[in-house]
Design an enzyme around this catalytic site. Structure first.
Site, PDB file in Angstrom:
ATOM      1  N   ALA A 143       0.839  -1.201   0.000  1.00  0.00           N
ATOM      2  CA  ALA A 143       0.000   0.000   0.000  1.00  0.00           C
ATOM      3  C   ALA A 143       0.875   1.253   0.000  1.00  0.00           C
ATOM      4  CB  ALA A 143      -0.892   0.001   1.236  1.00  0.00           C
ATOM      5  N   THR A 164      12.577   7.651   2.987  1.00  0.00           N
ATOM      6  CA  THR A 164      12.362   6.278   3.460  1.00  0.00           C
ATOM      7  C   THR A 164      11.861   6.215   4.902  1.00  0.00           C
ATOM      8  OG1 THR A 164      14.733   6.227   3.908  1.00  0.00           O
ATOM      9  CG2 THR A 164      13.983   5.197   1.859  1.00  0.00           C
ATOM     10  N   GLY A 210       7.455   4.837  27.737  1.00  0.00           N
ATOM     11  CA  GLY A 210       7.607   6.070  26.969  1.00  0.00           C
ATOM     12  C   GLY A 210       6.325   6.881  26.958  1.00  0.00           C
ATOM     13  N   GLU A 253       7.896   6.287  32.351  1.00  0.00           N
ATOM     14  CA  GLU A 253       8.655   7.300  31.598  1.00  0.00           C
ATOM     15  C   GLU A 253       9.969   7.584  32.314  1.00  0.00           C
ATOM     16  OE1 GLU A 253       8.578   9.273  28.689  1.00  0.00           O
ATOM     17  OE2 GLU A 253      10.432  10.013  29.587  1.00  0.00           O
ATOM     18  N   ASP A 263      11.160  11.898   7.955  1.00  0.00           N
ATOM     19  CA  ASP A 263      11.702  11.279   9.170  1.00  0.00           C
ATOM     20  C   ASP A 263      13.158  10.852   9.001  1.00  0.00           C
ATOM     21  OD1 ASP A 263       9.209  11.551  10.283  1.00  0.00           O
ATOM     22  OD2 ASP A 263       8.910   9.419  10.717  1.00  0.00           O
ATOM     23  N   HIS A 295     -19.018  33.135  17.702  1.00  0.00           N
ATOM     24  CA  HIS A 295     -19.483  32.772  19.032  1.00  0.00           C
ATOM     25  C   HIS A 295     -20.691  31.855  18.920  1.00  0.00           C
ATOM     26  CE1 HIS A 295     -20.431  33.052  23.253  1.00  0.00           C
ATOM     27  NE2 HIS A 295     -21.692  33.307  22.915  1.00  0.00           N
TER      28      HIS A 295
END
Ligand code: FAD
Length: 465
Positions: free
Chosen positions: A39, A144, A181, A204, A312, A444
């Site tokens: 996909a 990629t 995380g 965390e 990324d 409003h």
């Protein structure tokens, strides 16, 4: 089949690659886009933004039906979860959108090449798939993307210790989920499963959640999530996982003490890292930094002339819209236009409920940069529409330069903050002052009136507070 010659060969059909391919085609280039998955649409459409939001929307409706309809005077009887239908709906949304990218490729006469790409030399890309072929491209664009970062001691096994890829498709609601995380992905998927009835604990490492966002609102979100039943354990690190009788035992270190958490699943969501495996970057001499992110100049060109990279795979926030903006700017620059990305105007959103969105600088950024600021805040508790919706949590914060009144940052914790942040991004893009925003009429009763009021509050002029 022979490969062919192109003006631009794009590797990867995520929001960086497919958007760049479309823009390049609009600008008259002959474009091929190589994608290794069946996909199109990349992480974002297949296993990221879209399926997670489909589940967040479904699970929030479920929570509303169980916990909030009664307040509105609606009785629906017993509310039951049909997880297979929820998952099928998510898959249908994904299929519709990935199919939409294929249709856009056809419309723009972009050649979709199925297979895995390797750059053999500048201008030459070898694609392995059902058959191997070589594409020649005057320019190559690497888009990629990224993959989940593994955590030492908690190796992904896809069943018990999972990444977001699997946490989007559990076939039953786990009784206990441990999330490692507290960034956007951990909080969002933790919220999905908590709303569906799972006991969720988030561990965390840092002393706060959502570390890149506004601190005050992050702390407020943590409190709200705790009220929703999610346990958040800060300043703690998950060290090791052992599978025992179908459960995962995780050792967690916190303040010098070690405890053991038992869960049905562990979601490791400690970040993502660039995905460039098998691309042949070292061989062709494309430089990357110590974190594996491809280094580029302001035209998104790598250390090798004619090879570009966006999304990324390069430094910067790992966000779909950032990847797309870069893809567009990159090909516009190739075409001799003035493509540009204003990184100060890129919003970030955490799609919990309430949602958490921010754009521009935080208080901490301004403090570090030595910028004197004036800040205005406005709570949703005092916003008419929020009250009508029974949504009282959260607030808007507008940060302006104390000297010039220019808006430096806007941070929103509240219902549909993801939609409201758009006007703040426009304000920053247009270098608006807090007064500009404050004097802009807002319909409003609407949630964005809280943004206007926070802008008014920068100079002490909020009306409803
Ligand atoms: P990708 O979308 O990762 O696409 C890269 C593509 O390249 C992939 O399809 C991959 O198969 C292909 N590819 C890789 N190597 C090769 C090769 N050698 N040959 C051929 N093809 C190759 N961002 C947001 O902005 N908003 C959100 O709400 C959001 N939610 C997210 C939720 C989750 C669970 C996750 C995991 C991510 C989320 N993100 C979100 C982040 C977003 O998905 C990424 O920032 C975005 O997809 C990056 O786009 P990209 O084009 O750089 O890479």
């Amino acid at each position: 089949m022979a490969g062919g010659r192109y003006d631009l060969v794009v590797i990867g059909a995520g929001p960086g690659g497919y958007v760049a391919a479309i823009r390049a085609a609009q600008l008259g280039m002959k474009v091929a886009c190589i994608e290794k998955e069946e996909a199109l649409g990349g992480t974002c459409l297949r296993i990221g933004c879209i399926p997670s939001k489909a589940l967040l929307d479904s699970s929030e409706l479920y929570r509303q039906a169980r916990e909030h309809f009664a307040v509105h005077g609606i009785r629906v009887g017993e509310v039951a979860l049909d997880l297979p239908t929820m998952m099928r709906r998510k898959d249908k949304v994904v299929k519709g959108l990935t199919g939409g990218v294929a249709a856009l490729f056809k419309k723009n006469k972009i050649t979709h090449v199925a297979g895995t790409a390797r750059i053999a030399a500048p201008g030459k890309v070898v694609v392995s798939g059902r058959e191997e072929r070589t594409l020649e491209g005057e320019r190559i664009l690497i888009a990629t993307g990224s993959e989940p970062t593994p955590l030492r001691g908690l190796d992904f096994d896809g069943r018990h210790v999972v990444s977001s890829d699997q946490a989007l498709s559990f076939d039953e609601v786990p009784a206990r989920l441990l999330v490692v995380g507290a960034g956007a992905i951990g909080l969002e998927l933790g919220s999905v499963w908590a709303r569906l009835g799972c006991e969720v604990r988030i561990v965390e490492f840092l002393d706060r959640i959502t570390p890149t966002m506004d601190r005050e609102l992050s702390d407020l979100l943590a409190k709200t999530l705790k009220r929703q039943g999610i346990t958040i354990q800060l300043s703690s690190s998950a060290k090791a996982a052992t599978i025992l009788d179908g459960k995962v035992e995780v050792t967690v270190e916190s303040g010098g003490k070690t405890t053991t958490e038992i869960a049905d699943k562990v979601l490791v969501a400690v970040g993502r890292r660039p995905y460039t495996a098998g691309l042949g970057l070292e061989e062709v001499g494309v430089a990357a930094d110590e974190r594996g992110r491809i280094t580029v100049n302001d035209r998104f060109e790598t250390s090798v002339a004619g090879i570009y990279a966006v999304g990324d795979a390069i430094p910067g926030p790992m966000l779909a819209h950032k990847a797309s903006e870069e893809g567009v700017a990159c090909v516009e620059r190739i075409a001799g236009q003035a493509g540009h990305v204003n990184y100060d105007a890129i919003p970030s959103v955490v799609y919990t409920w309430p949602e958490f969105a921010g754009v521009g600088k935080t208080d901490q950024d301004c403090e570090q940069a030595g910028i004197e600021v004036r800040t205005g805040t406005f709570p949703f508790l005092a916003n008419g529409r929020a009250r009508a919706m029974e949504e009282k949590d959260g607030l808007v914060k507008v940060i302006a330069d104390a000297r010039t009144d220019r808006i430096l940052g806007v941070h929103i914790l509240g219902p549909r903050a993801s939609d409201m942040i758009a006007e703040a991004a426009v304000a920053i893009e247009f270098a608006a002052s807090a007064e500009d925003l404050a004097r802009t009429p807002h319909a409003h009763p609407t949630l964005p009136e809280a943004v206007k009021e926070a802008a008014l509050a920068v100079s002490g002029g909020a009306i409803h507070r």
